[in-house]
Design a protein around this motif. Structure first.
Motif, mmCIF file in Angstrom:
data_model
loop_
_atom_site.group_PDB
_atom_site.id
_atom_site.type_symbol
_atom_site.label_atom_id
_atom_site.label_comp_id
_atom_site.label_asym_id
_atom_site.label_seq_id
_atom_site.Cartn_x
_atom_site.Cartn_y
_atom_site.Cartn_z
ATOM 1 N N MET A 101 -13.892 -19.202 -17.162
ATOM 2 C CA MET A 101 -13.033 -18.373 -18.022
ATOM 3 C C MET A 101 -11.705 -18.104 -17.302
ATOM 4 O O MET A 101 -11.695 -17.743 -16.126
ATOM 5 C CB MET A 101 -13.730 -17.035 -18.337
ATOM 6 N N ALA A 102 -10.610 -18.251 -18.019
ATOM 7 C CA ALA A 102 -9.309 -18.013 -17.401
ATOM 8 C C ALA A 102 -9.120 -16.530 -17.152
ATOM 9 O O ALA A 102 -9.507 -15.689 -17.970
ATOM 10 C CB ALA A 102 -8.199 -18.543 -18.317
ATOM 11 N N ARG A 103 -8.529 -16.205 -16.025
ATOM 12 C CA ARG A 103 -8.279 -14.806 -15.684
ATOM 13 C C ARG A 103 -7.074 -14.307 -16.476
ATOM 14 O O ARG A 103 -6.061 -15.004 -16.611
ATOM 15 C CB ARG A 103 -8.013 -14.680 -14.191
ATOM 16 N N ALA A 104 -7.207 -13.089 -16.988
ATOM 17 C CA ALA A 104 -6.092 -12.503 -17.733
ATOM 18 C C ALA A 104 -4.914 -12.295 -16.794
ATOM 19 O O ALA A 104 -5.092 -11.993 -15.608
ATOM 20 C CB ALA A 104 -6.518 -11.161 -18.340
ATOM 21 N N PRO A 105 -3.693 -12.445 -17.281
ATOM 22 C CA PRO A 105 -2.528 -12.262 -16.423
ATOM 23 C C PRO A 105 -2.447 -10.833 -15.904
ATOM 24 O O PRO A 105 -2.829 -9.883 -16.597
ATOM 25 C CB PRO A 105 -1.343 -12.581 -17.354
ATOM 26 N N ALA A 106 -1.985 -10.680 -14.677
ATOM 27 C CA ALA A 106 -1.857 -9.346 -14.097
ATOM 28 C C ALA A 106 -0.808 -8.547 -14.855
ATOM 29 O O ALA A 106 0.175 -9.089 -15.358
ATOM 30 C CB ALA A 106 -1.463 -9.462 -12.625
ATOM 31 N N THR A 107 -1.019 -7.252 -14.952
ATOM 32 C CA THR A 107 -0.057 -6.381 -15.604
ATOM 33 C C THR A 107 0.628 -5.531 -14.541
ATOM 34 O O THR A 107 0.020 -5.155 -13.536
ATOM 35 C CB THR A 107 -0.747 -5.474 -16.633
ATOM 36 N N PHE A 108 1.884 -5.230 -14.770
ATOM 37 C CA PHE A 108 2.657 -4.459 -13.814
ATOM 38 C C PHE A 108 3.222 -3.236 -14.516
ATOM 39 O O PHE A 108 3.773 -3.327 -15.608
ATOM 40 C CB PHE A 108 3.790 -5.305 -13.223
ATOM 41 N N SER A 109 3.098 -2.102 -13.865
ATOM 42 C CA SER A 109 3.609 -0.863 -14.425
ATOM 43 C C SER A 109 5.109 -0.764 -14.171
ATOM 44 O O SER A 109 5.689 -1.539 -13.404
ATOM 45 C CB SER A 109 2.899 0.331 -13.774
ATOM 46 N N ARG A 110 5.716 0.201 -14.824
ATOM 47 C CA ARG A 110 7.130 0.471 -14.570
ATOM 48 C C ARG A 110 7.341 0.780 -13.095
ATOM 49 O O ARG A 110 8.334 0.349 -12.488
ATOM 50 C CB ARG A 110 7.568 1.644 -15.452
ATOM 51 N N LYS A 111 6.427 1.508 -12.514
ATOM 52 C CA LYS A 111 6.527 1.850 -11.088
ATOM 53 C C LYS A 111 6.543 0.593 -10.220
ATOM 54 O O LYS A 111 7.340 0.479 -9.279
ATOM 55 C CB LYS A 111 5.356 2.762 -10.697
ATOM 56 N N ASP A 112 5.668 -0.376 -10.548
ATOM 57 C CA ASP A 112 5.628 -1.616 -9.769
ATOM 58 C C ASP A 112 6.935 -2.401 -9.889
ATOM 59 O O ASP A 112 7.373 -3.052 -8.940
ATOM 60 C CB ASP A 112 4.461 -2.495 -10.229
ATOM 61 N N GLN A 113 7.530 -2.353 -11.058
ATOM 62 C CA GLN A 113 8.790 -3.065 -11.259
ATOM 63 C C GLN A 113 9.931 -2.435 -10.472
ATOM 64 O O GLN A 113 10.834 -3.114 -9.984
ATOM 65 C CB GLN A 113 9.145 -3.092 -12.750
ATOM 66 N N LEU A 114 9.885 -1.107 -10.339
ATOM 67 C CA LEU A 114 10.953 -0.401 -9.654
ATOM 68 C C LEU A 114 10.784 -0.400 -8.142
ATOM 69 O O LEU A 114 11.761 -0.524 -7.397
ATOM 70 C CB LEU A 114 11.029 1.047 -10.153
ATOM 71 N N PHE A 115 9.540 -0.240 -7.705
ATOM 72 C CA PHE A 115 9.272 -0.036 -6.283
ATOM 73 C C PHE A 115 8.362 -1.154 -5.764
ATOM 74 O O PHE A 115 7.145 -1.116 -5.968
ATOM 75 C CB PHE A 115 8.613 1.323 -6.044
ATOM 76 N N ASN A 116 8.958 -2.141 -5.156
ATOM 77 C CA ASN A 116 8.211 -3.273 -4.635
ATOM 78 C C ASN A 116 8.878 -3.747 -3.348
ATOM 79 O O ASN A 116 9.875 -3.162 -2.891
ATOM 80 C CB ASN A 116 8.122 -4.384 -5.683
ATOM 81 N N ALA A 117 8.326 -4.804 -2.762
ATOM 82 C CA ALA A 117 8.847 -5.274 -1.474
ATOM 83 C C ALA A 117 10.321 -5.654 -1.565
ATOM 84 O O ALA A 117 11.109 -5.377 -0.647
ATOM 85 C CB ALA A 117 8.013 -6.460 -0.991
ATOM 86 N N ASP A 118 10.728 -6.263 -2.671
ATOM 87 C CA ASP A 118 12.119 -6.681 -2.807
ATOM 88 C C ASP A 118 13.068 -5.483 -2.910
ATOM 89 O O ASP A 118 14.091 -5.420 -2.217
ATOM 90 C CB ASP A 118 12.287 -7.574 -4.036
ATOM 91 N N THR A 119 12.739 -4.535 -3.807
ATOM 92 C CA THR A 119 13.656 -3.416 -4.019
ATOM 93 C C THR A 119 13.697 -2.490 -2.807
ATOM 94 O O THR A 119 14.770 -2.005 -2.414
ATOM 95 C CB THR A 119 13.265 -2.613 -5.272
ATOM 96 N N LEU A 120 12.542 -2.234 -2.208
ATOM 97 C CA LEU A 120 12.533 -1.381 -1.020
ATOM 98 C C LEU A 120 13.179 -2.094 0.168
ATOM 99 O O LEU A 120 13.825 -1.448 1.012
ATOM 100 C CB LEU A 120 11.104 -0.951 -0.689
ATOM 101 N N GLY A 121 13.052 -3.406 0.231
ATOM 102 C CA GLY A 121 13.749 -4.158 1.267
ATOM 103 C C GLY A 121 15.255 -4.063 1.101
ATOM 104 O O GLY A 121 16.002 -3.942 2.087
ATOM 105 N N GLN A 122 15.718 -4.113 -0.138
ATOM 106 C CA GLN A 122 17.150 -3.981 -0.415
ATOM 107 C C GLN A 122 17.642 -2.598 0.003
ATOM 108 O O GLN A 122 18.706 -2.471 0.623
ATOM 109 C CB GLN A 122 17.420 -4.210 -1.894
ATOM 110 N N LEU A 123 16.857 -1.564 -0.332
ATOM 111 C CA LEU A 123 17.241 -0.211 0.054
ATOM 112 C C LEU A 123 17.281 -0.073 1.575
ATOM 113 O O LEU A 123 18.201 0.532 2.135
ATOM 114 C CB LEU A 123 16.262 0.806 -0.548
ATOM 115 N N GLY A 124 16.282 -0.645 2.230
ATOM 116 C CA GLY A 124 16.270 -0.614 3.684
ATOM 117 C C GLY A 124 17.507 -1.271 4.271
ATOM 118 O O GLY A 124 18.076 -0.796 5.266
#
Length: 385
Positions: free
Chosen positions: A1-24
């Motif tokens: 059975m194919a795995r359902a695609p992962a879902t991302f919250s608004r929080k995940d979209q705002l605060f992730n390795a890329d965005t926090l790296g940019q802030l750093g």
């Protein structure tokens, strides 16, 4: 059975390795010895267990050890790390990034009590990168006169993000924000200054502010809209849009004064009939119905429908839904078809089986209604061969 695609919250979209790296990276360029990668890793580690706004407090916790202990120096460091101001040539939809709220968090945390003026200067700079609407409110409560004087000056500022803060930060019911000790309508002198703004980002905030006030003081809002129409400081087209946006809650509630202001007569001679496809509907399915309206003369109409829901213990509840804004003409009946989804797992309103009523509302007045039975949802697999 194919795995359902992962879902991302608004929080995940705002605060992730890329965005926090940019802030750093932004702080690394402004603070000698600042380890942007270490900051980003620590900040990211606290995201999963925190709400969106709680994450901002956590990021400020992670940043503080790198900043000076005295607030004036800290404020200068925070300003030095700010990215360029948001594009002043835009007119709307340029909210900025939540991560740039950290100066506001720290302004309240360290500047509110002992460094009021310097903290307000910091908010002025920061709001040109991300709205300081949450963080101006504690200053309004603790230092009302001084903060008010700032807002009066900011209402005439060249930067539209600063002007928007004046309206948004004083809203009685600002989403996600704490209450402020400011009576609904108290900010009307500021809104009088802002209503003629040529930037939709500002006028939308003014309209949202009026909509907040309208929930408790509708006469104040209607008076302001009439005053602004007479002043002619705003284009007729934009003021009409502002009025509709400001009065949307009152229109939904069928407020006669709001309807009249927008040109809709609650007593207009309109014939209304409603029919349903079936006398019952099932949770998880849809309520399908037709509404037919006719008038002997040209008649503007706002057509809404309410559902009176059965609630536990014999109680009832109601919700209003938009259907159509139109203009009826003589000899041309208008039929509107609607399929209202009766969601079994709605997050805001739980459905219960029992007697319900569909009510058709025209220009705020009830014109027709029809009962129906709401049946329980079918069990999984029921009715399959």
């Amino acid at each position: 059975m194919a795995r359902a695609p992962a879902t991302f919250s608004r929080k995940d979209q705002l605060f992730n390795a890329d965005t926090l790296g940019q802030l750093g990276g932004e702080y690394a360029r402004a603070l000698p010895g600042f380890d942007g990668a270490a900051f980003a890793a620590e900040a990211l580690s606290g995201v999963p267990e925190r709400s969106l706004l709680a994450c901002l407090d956590w990021f400020a916790d992670c940043l503080e050890p790198y900043l000076a202990a005295d607030f004036p120096t800290m404020a200068a460091q925070l300003e030095a790390a700010m990215p360029p101001a948001l594009d002043p040539s835009k007119q709307d939809d340029d909210f900025g990034h939540f991560l740039h709220a950290l100066p506001g968090v720290l302004a309240v945390r360290h500047g509110l009590h002992d460094h009021r003026d310097r903290a307000l200067d910091l908010l002025y700079a920061a709001t040109q990168r991300f709205s300081m609407e949450f963080y101006i409110r504690p200053f309004l409560d603790l230092w009302p006169d001084t903060t008010w004087a700032r807002l009066e000056r900011w209402a005439r500022d060249d930067n539209y993000h600063v002007r928007r803060l004046v309206s948004e930060g004083t809203r009685p019911s600002l989403p996600w924000a704490g209450r402020i000790e400011l009576a609904p309508g108290a900010a009307m002198p500021l809104l009088d200054s802002l209503h003629g703004d040529r930037t939709r980002y500002v006028t939308r905030s003014v309209a949202n502010h009026l909509n907040d006030i309208a929930k408790t003081h509708p006469a104040t809002v209607l008076s302001a809209l009439q005053r602004w129409a007479a002043a002619q400081d705003q284009t007729a087209k934009e003021l009409d849009w502002m009025a509709r946006h400001s009065l949307r809650t009152l229109v939904k509630d069928g407020h006669a004064g709001a309807m009249a202001h927008l040109g809709y007569d609650a007593k207009a001679p309109v014939e209304v009939s409603v029919t349903m496809d079936a006398p019952d509907a099932r949770i998880g399915a849809a309520l399908d119905f037709d509404v037919t309206l006719s008038a002997a003369a040209r008649t503007p109409v706002i057509v809404d429908y309410r559902i009176r829901f059965a609630r536990p213990g014999g109680r009832s509840g109601e919700k209003v839904f938009k259907l159509k804004t139109a203009t009826l003409t003589a000899g041309a009946p208008l039929t509107l078809r609607k399929s209202h989804k009766l969601k079994a797992a709605a997050t805001t309103f739980e459905l219960h089986p029992g007697p319900h009523t569909l009510i058709i509302q025209v220009n705020g007045a009830d014109r027709a209604e029809i009962p129906f039975a709401l049946l329980p949802a079918l069990l999984a697999g029921a009715g399959r061969g």
